[in-house]
Structures are given as structure tokens and as C-alpha cells.
Design a protein around this motif. Structure first.
Motif: not given
Length: 299
Positions: A240-266
Motif C-alpha cells: 500500500l502506498a500513501f501519495v498525493s491524489l493529484s499525482a495518481v488521478l490518471k492511474e485511478i481513472q485508467a483502473g490501474w490504481l485503487k484508492v482504499i479509504d482510511l476513515p480514521e485519518l485526515d
């Protein structure tokens, strides 16, 4: 416009190295030495003193550096104001940006800025947040853009854009089965993180501290020095990696990366301009306004 010998002196004084000054100015080290000696001869004062294998500024050198920097700033402001009389903006702008800013936030701004102000020469230094702060303090750049608001008392931080750090996994990873994770689950999962000194890691540590968790409580598999390196690592590791959302938008939209929510962390943060405490030079202020307008319009 500064006498070239003063520019040589500034380069040596800021780096405290004749060799590094020569590399910066693209001239030979003997030429650097000659210019400094000529300046010392004209002033009748030593500007540097040797301390073993290093050099340091003398009191005369410290005073000259202060006035040379002030003269350079005055000339930059004057050149900027003169250019506006011709209905154009001109000058030299030395930017420094932390990695996420340099790779993902600034490029579209710089492309539009160059179209509108082709007479401005822009250079960009890339480093992590701590390196950009130090470059600004040593007057190697005119304006910095970093991730998160720093705390250095000699610098001013001005927010211009909001961002979020997210947890991502490769969609082919065994971790892709999760839609969200608890903090207890997070502690057991291998993580790849940015290097110490990066703004991204500082935000992660702050969010963890708010939940009374230390970085050492997690299973950190690797620290890497760039987001691109982290993304490539995820292609070959079950992490699992922590990265800026702005840095992975294309990879998420392409279906290569998936965001996994961490509700307890802001892990929201701000991208900030940084400059020395005090008046901002006209060209830097103009670029700040341009960038703020660009993102206000495109949000």
C-alpha cells in the motif's frame, strides 16, 4: 544589473565553494578565483578566509553579500516595472518546487504562463520540502512551492491549493479486495512511503500522531524519493502506498490504481508558496497571482 564579479562573489558566498560556483556559472575555477581576487583588490578587503579545507565569509564579505543581494532584488523589481511600460512582463524567475508541485501541479501553470509572458525566463529547481526551504534561505531561488505549511520563522507561507494524501494499491494486488481499512489493519500491511524530509511524509506523520500512532508502529517496507518511483514500485510489490491524489488521478481513472479509504485519518493538506519574510519582489508576486488565478478558474 550586477557587475559580473559581484555575481561570481554571490555564487561563491552562497555555496562557500569555488568549485560549486564555477559549475553554477559555467566558467573555470581559476576564472572564479581571478574575479574574486580582482574584487578584493578593488575593495582593499578580504572577502573570504580559509578554514582548513573550507572557506567562510569575512565580516566584509558578509556585508558585501547583503548589499549585493539587495542590489540584485532592486534591479529585478526595476526591470519588471520597466517592462510593464512596454506592456510586457520580462525578467528572470528562479522557482523551487517540492516533488509533487514540480511534477503535477506546476507544469500546466508554466505552460500557460510561458504563452502569456514569453519574455520571462523561468528556471525550476526540484527537491523535497526541506531542500526547497533551504534553497530559499540561501537565496538560490526567488520563490518556492511546497507541500504543507512549514514552520521556519524566516519564511512566509501562503496557501494556494488544497490537496489530499490517499492510500492506493495496484488493482492486481491482494490489497485491492479492501474498500477501506481500520488503523489496526493498516499496521499489518506493508507500506511504501516518501523519504524523510518530504512534505507528503510530514502530512502522514501528523495524521498518525493525531491518532497516537508512530511511524515505527507501521510496517514500512520501503522509503522512496519520488512519487513516480512509488507508482512503479506498486507495479511489482504487494504494498500500500500513501501519495498525493493529484499525482495518481490518471492511474485511478485508467483502473490501474485503487484508492482504499482510511476513515480514521485526515490527510488533507495545502500547497503553499514560500518566500522570505518581508516584501515580495514584483515578478514573484506576479507569478503567485497568476498561479492562484489559474487554479481558482480551473477548480
Amino acid at each position: 544589473m550586477l557587475d559580473f564579479r559581484l555575481r561570481v562573489f554571490q555564487a561563491v558566498a552562497r555555496k562557500l565553494s569555488f568549485t560549486k560556483a564555477a559549475n553554477e556559472l559555467y566558467i573555470s575555477q581559476p576564472a572564479i578565483t581571478r574575479h574574486v581576487r580582482e574584487l578584493e583588490g578593488e575593495l582593499g578587503l578580504r572577502l573570504f578566509e580559509r578554514k582548513g579545507n573550507s572557506i567562510a565569509l569575512t565580516p566584509a564579505g558578509t556585508l558585501l553579500l547583503q548589499h549585493a543581494d539587495a542590489t540584485e532584488n532592486l534591479w529585478r523589481d526595476t526591470a519588471f516595472k520597466l517592462s510593464t511600460l512596454k506592456n510586457q512582463v520580462a525578467g528572470t524567475l528562479r522557482l523551487g518546487a517540492s516533488t509533487t508541485n514540480a511534477q503535477y501541479v506546476l507544469p500546466p501553470v508554466l505552460a500557460r504562463y510561458h504563452q502569456q509572458f514569453p519574455e520571462v525566463t523561468v528556471s525550476l529547481l526540484n527537491g523535497n520540502t526541506e531542500q526547497i526551504e533551504q534553497s530559499l534561505l540561501h537565496k538560490q531561488i526567488d520563490l518556492g512551492l511546497i507541500e504543507g505549511a512549514g514552520r521556519h520563522p524566516e519564511l512566509t507561507y501562503t496557501e494556494f491549493l488544497q490537496d489530499e494524501i490517499v492510500a492506493v494499491a495496484n488493482t492486481k494486488s491482494t490489497l485491492a479486495k479492501y474498500d477501506e481499512l481500520t488503523l489496526a489493519e493498516l499496521k499489518t500491511i506493508p507500506l511504501v512511503l516518501r523519504e524523510p524530509g518530504s512534505g507528503t511524509l510530514q502530512i502522514i506523520q501528523r495524521a498518525l500522531q493525531e491518532q497516537h500512532i508512530r511511524l515505527s508502529d507501521l510496517t514500512v517496507a520501503m522509503h522512496l524519493g519520488s512519487t513516480e518511483g512509488i507508482k512503479t514500485y506498486l507495479d511489482h510489490a504487494d504494498c500500500l502506498a500513501f501519495v498525493s491524489l493529484s499525482a495518481v488521478l490518471k492511474e485511478i481513472q485508467a483502473g490501474w490504481l485503487k484508492v482504499i479509504d482510511l476513515p480514521e485519518l485526515d490527510m488533507t493538506r495545502s500547497f503553499c508558496f514560500i518566500q522570505p519574510v518581508g516584501p515580495v519582489d514584483e515578478l514573484s508576486a506576479s507569478f503567485m497571482r497568476f498561479t492562484q488565478h489559474f487554479y481558482n478558474r480551473n477548480v
